[in-house]
Design an enzyme around this catalytic site. Structure first.
Site, PDB file in Angstrom:
ATOM      1  N   LYS A   1      -1.500   5.073  -3.907  1.00  0.00           N
ATOM      2  CA  LYS A   1      -1.955   5.871  -2.754  1.00  0.00           C
ATOM      3  C   LYS A   1      -1.070   7.106  -2.544  1.00  0.00           C
ATOM      4  CE  LYS A   1      -1.529   2.403   0.144  1.00  0.00           C
ATOM      5  NZ  LYS A   1      -1.051   1.351  -0.797  1.00  0.00           N
TER       6      LYS A   1
ATOM      7  N   ARG B   1      -4.042  -0.602   8.554  1.00  0.00           N
ATOM      8  CA  ARG B   1      -3.720  -1.751   7.702  1.00  0.00           C
ATOM      9  C   ARG B   1      -4.172  -3.059   8.335  1.00  0.00           C
ATOM     10  NH1 ARG B   1       0.842   0.884   4.810  1.00  0.00           N
ATOM     11  NH2 ARG B   1       1.514  -0.414   3.074  1.00  0.00           N
TER      12      ARG B   1
ATOM     13  N   ARG C   1       9.089   1.553  -9.379  1.00  0.00           N
ATOM     14  CA  ARG C   1       8.951   2.767  -8.544  1.00  0.00           C
ATOM     15  C   ARG C   1      10.329   3.321  -8.177  1.00  0.00           C
ATOM     16  NH1 ARG C   1       5.056   2.773  -3.428  1.00  0.00           N
ATOM     17  NH2 ARG C   1       6.274   0.971  -2.725  1.00  0.00           N
TER      18      ARG C   1
ATOM     19  N   ARG D   1      13.214   1.686  -3.386  1.00  0.00           N
ATOM     20  CA  ARG D   1      13.020   1.312  -1.980  1.00  0.00           C
ATOM     21  C   ARG D   1      13.518  -0.109  -1.729  1.00  0.00           C
ATOM     22  NH1 ARG D   1       6.930   2.998  -0.306  1.00  0.00           N
ATOM     23  NH2 ARG D   1       7.072   0.931   0.634  1.00  0.00           N
TER      24      ARG D   1
ATOM     25  N   ARG E   1       4.509  -8.966   0.696  1.00  0.00           N
ATOM     26  CA  ARG E   1       3.615  -7.860   1.066  1.00  0.00           C
ATOM     27  C   ARG E   1       2.202  -8.102   0.533  1.00  0.00           C
ATOM     28  NH1 ARG E   1       7.074  -3.182  -1.277  1.00  0.00           N
ATOM     29  NH2 ARG E   1       5.387  -1.785  -0.676  1.00  0.00           N
TER      30      ARG E   1
HETATM   31  P1  ADP Z   1       1.330   3.141  -3.043  1.00  0.00           P
HETATM   32  O1  ADP Z   1       1.552   4.403  -2.233  1.00  0.00           O
HETATM   33  O2  ADP Z   1      -0.123   2.735  -3.094  1.00  0.00           O
HETATM   34  O3  ADP Z   1       2.230   2.011  -2.648  1.00  0.00           O
HETATM   35  P2  ADP Z   1       2.548   4.682  -5.220  1.00  0.00           P
HETATM   36  O4  ADP Z   1       1.739   5.936  -5.268  1.00  0.00           O
HETATM   37  O5  ADP Z   1       3.914   4.767  -4.645  1.00  0.00           O
HETATM   38  O6  ADP Z   1       1.697   3.488  -4.558  1.00  0.00           O
HETATM   39  O7  ADP Z   1       2.609   4.117  -6.734  1.00  0.00           O
HETATM   40  C1  ADP Z   1       3.348   2.935  -7.037  1.00  0.00           C
HETATM   41  C2  ADP Z   1       4.073   3.138  -8.372  1.00  0.00           C
HETATM   42  O8  ADP Z   1       3.111   3.221  -9.423  1.00  0.00           O
HETATM   43  C3  ADP Z   1       4.898   4.421  -8.448  1.00  0.00           C
HETATM   44  O9  ADP Z   1       6.058   4.156  -9.186  1.00  0.00           O
HETATM   45  C4  ADP Z   1       3.973   5.413  -9.177  1.00  0.00           C
HETATM   46  O10 ADP Z   1       4.712   6.392  -9.917  1.00  0.00           O
HETATM   47  C5  ADP Z   1       3.190   4.498 -10.103  1.00  0.00           C
HETATM   48  N1  ADP Z   1       1.781   4.900 -10.313  1.00  0.00           N
HETATM   49  C6  ADP Z   1       0.944   5.479  -9.399  1.00  0.00           C
HETATM   50  N2  ADP Z   1      -0.281   5.661  -9.920  1.00  0.00           N
HETATM   51  C7  ADP Z   1      -0.222   5.174 -11.197  1.00  0.00           C
HETATM   52  C8  ADP Z   1      -1.179   5.060 -12.270  1.00  0.00           C
HETATM   53  N3  ADP Z   1      -2.439   5.466 -12.110  1.00  0.00           N
HETATM   54  N4  ADP Z   1      -0.765   4.502 -13.420  1.00  0.00           N
HETATM   55  C9  ADP Z   1       0.515   4.068 -13.573  1.00  0.00           C
HETATM   56  N5  ADP Z   1       1.462   4.152 -12.618  1.00  0.00           N
HETATM   57  C10 ADP Z   1       1.104   4.688 -11.437  1.00  0.00           C
HETATM   58  P1  AMP Z   2       4.084   2.011   2.532  1.00  0.00           P
HETATM   59  O1  AMP Z   2       5.023   3.162   2.417  1.00  0.00           O
HETATM   60  O2  AMP Z   2       2.691   2.440   2.853  1.00  0.00           O
HETATM   61  O3  AMP Z   2       4.162   1.087   1.343  1.00  0.00           O
HETATM   62  O4  AMP Z   2       4.577   1.164   3.802  1.00  0.00           O
HETATM   63  C1  AMP Z   2       5.855   0.536   3.818  1.00  0.00           C
HETATM   64  C2  AMP Z   2       5.922  -0.485   4.939  1.00  0.00           C
HETATM   65  O5  AMP Z   2       5.790   0.178   6.216  1.00  0.00           O
HETATM   66  C3  AMP Z   2       4.833  -1.553   4.932  1.00  0.00           C
HETATM   67  O6  AMP Z   2       5.130  -2.633   4.063  1.00  0.00           O
HETATM   68  C4  AMP Z   2       4.841  -1.975   6.408  1.00  0.00           C
HETATM   69  O7  AMP Z   2       5.946  -2.814   6.703  1.00  0.00           O
HETATM   70  C5  AMP Z   2       5.075  -0.644   7.124  1.00  0.00           C
HETATM   71  N1  AMP Z   2       3.777   0.004   7.436  1.00  0.00           N
HETATM   72  C6  AMP Z   2       3.276   1.142   6.876  1.00  0.00           C
HETATM   73  N2  AMP Z   2       2.063   1.428   7.387  1.00  0.00           N
HETATM   74  C7  AMP Z   2       1.783   0.447   8.283  1.00  0.00           C
HETATM   75  C8  AMP Z   2       0.673   0.150   9.114  1.00  0.00           C
HETATM   76  N3  AMP Z   2      -0.432   0.932   9.134  1.00  0.00           N
HETATM   77  N4  AMP Z   2       0.738  -0.952   9.900  1.00  0.00           N
HETATM   78  C9  AMP Z   2       1.827  -1.742   9.913  1.00  0.00           C
HETATM   79  N5  AMP Z   2       2.892  -1.540   9.120  1.00  0.00           N
HETATM   80  C10 AMP Z   2       2.884  -0.458   8.314  1.00  0.00           C
END
Ligand code: ADP
Ligand code: AMP
Length: 216
Positions: free
Chosen positions: A13, A88, A127, A160, A171
């Protein structure tokens, strides 16, 4: 354009949001990033969020809804926005409906990026994020040009604190129980594009472009 980006942790995302928002010139509103910023600043909201985030739990709806509501009222959202990681829970989605109605606006699309559970752990444990600008990398799938340094601002990359194996597993349970029903909620409104996130980053972006009818 007013968009929501939903999907399990690690689906991609944040990666897609950064590219979509640059191209469309709309603000990227990530509740996770807002909480991390508040945590780094040590604000009251940040301190409250920290215990939940590090336990792999959702931050309570009242705290989350409040920060989103405040953010959507800001002037840069008047021409559109992309919400990443919110709502969420179905309760958050219902509150968002009310906020949008108050503002007299409607969502254009809900983009659901889908990824099989067995792929999530390697996405999240690999990541790396920039300590300064939040840019996201992956040790294997999207490595930075120089190891440990951000391509955009050369700051240090870190893992992270909630991307450990044990926290990711928690999660995922939370996602299944609380967030997956949000997609059903928007499916009933016929707003959702279901996108296969298990493809290269550029291919996923193409699918998002098709969903919203824009060349990304
Ligand atoms: P989210 O925001 O949904 O938690 P991220 O965008 O942070 O996910 O992506 C999670 C991890 O996967 C990151 O390390 C990112 O670089 C990697 N990633 C994102 N999209 C892809 C993809 N299409 N293929 C492989 N790795 C990806
Ligand atoms: P993210 O960066 O989207 O992976 O979010 C990291 C963490 O922030 C999640 O695992 C939750 O603990 C908290 N968080 C983010 N967005 C929300 C939401 N809409 N509702 C509740 N917790 C959230």
């Amino acid at each position: 354009m007013r968009l929501l980006l939903v999907g399990p942790p690690g689906a991609g995302k944040g990666t897609q949001a950064a590219m979509i928002c640059t191209k469309l010139g709309i603000p990227h509103i990530s509740t996770g990033a807002m909480f991390r910023e508040a945590m780094a600043k040590g604000t009251k909201q940040g301190q409250k969020a920290k215990e939940y985030i590090e336990a792999g739990q959702l931050v309570p709806d009242d705290v989350t809804v409040e920060i989103v509501k405040e953010r959507l009222m800001e002037s840069d959202c008047s021409q559109g926005f992309l919400l990443d990681g919110f709502p969420r829970t179905v309760a958050q989605a219902q509150v968002l409906d009310g906020i949008l109605e108050e503002l007299g606006i409607k969502l254009d699309k809900v983009i659901s990026i889908e990824l099989p559970e067995e792929k999530i752990l390697e996405r999240l444990t690999g990541r790396r994020v920039c300590t300064k600008c939040g840019a996201t990398y992956h040790t294997q799938y999207n490595p930075p040009l120089q190891e440990g340094k951000c391509n955009e601002c050369q700051s240090d990359l870190i893992q992270r604190s909630d991307d450990t194996e044990a926290t990711v597993k928690r999660r995922l349970v939370v996602y299944r129980e609380e967030t997956a029903p949000v997609i059903t909620f928007y499916d009933k409104k016929e707003l959702v594009c279901h996108i296969d996130g298990d493809k290269p980053i550029s291919q996923v972006l193409n699918s998002v472009g098709q969903c919203i009818g824009r060349d990304l």
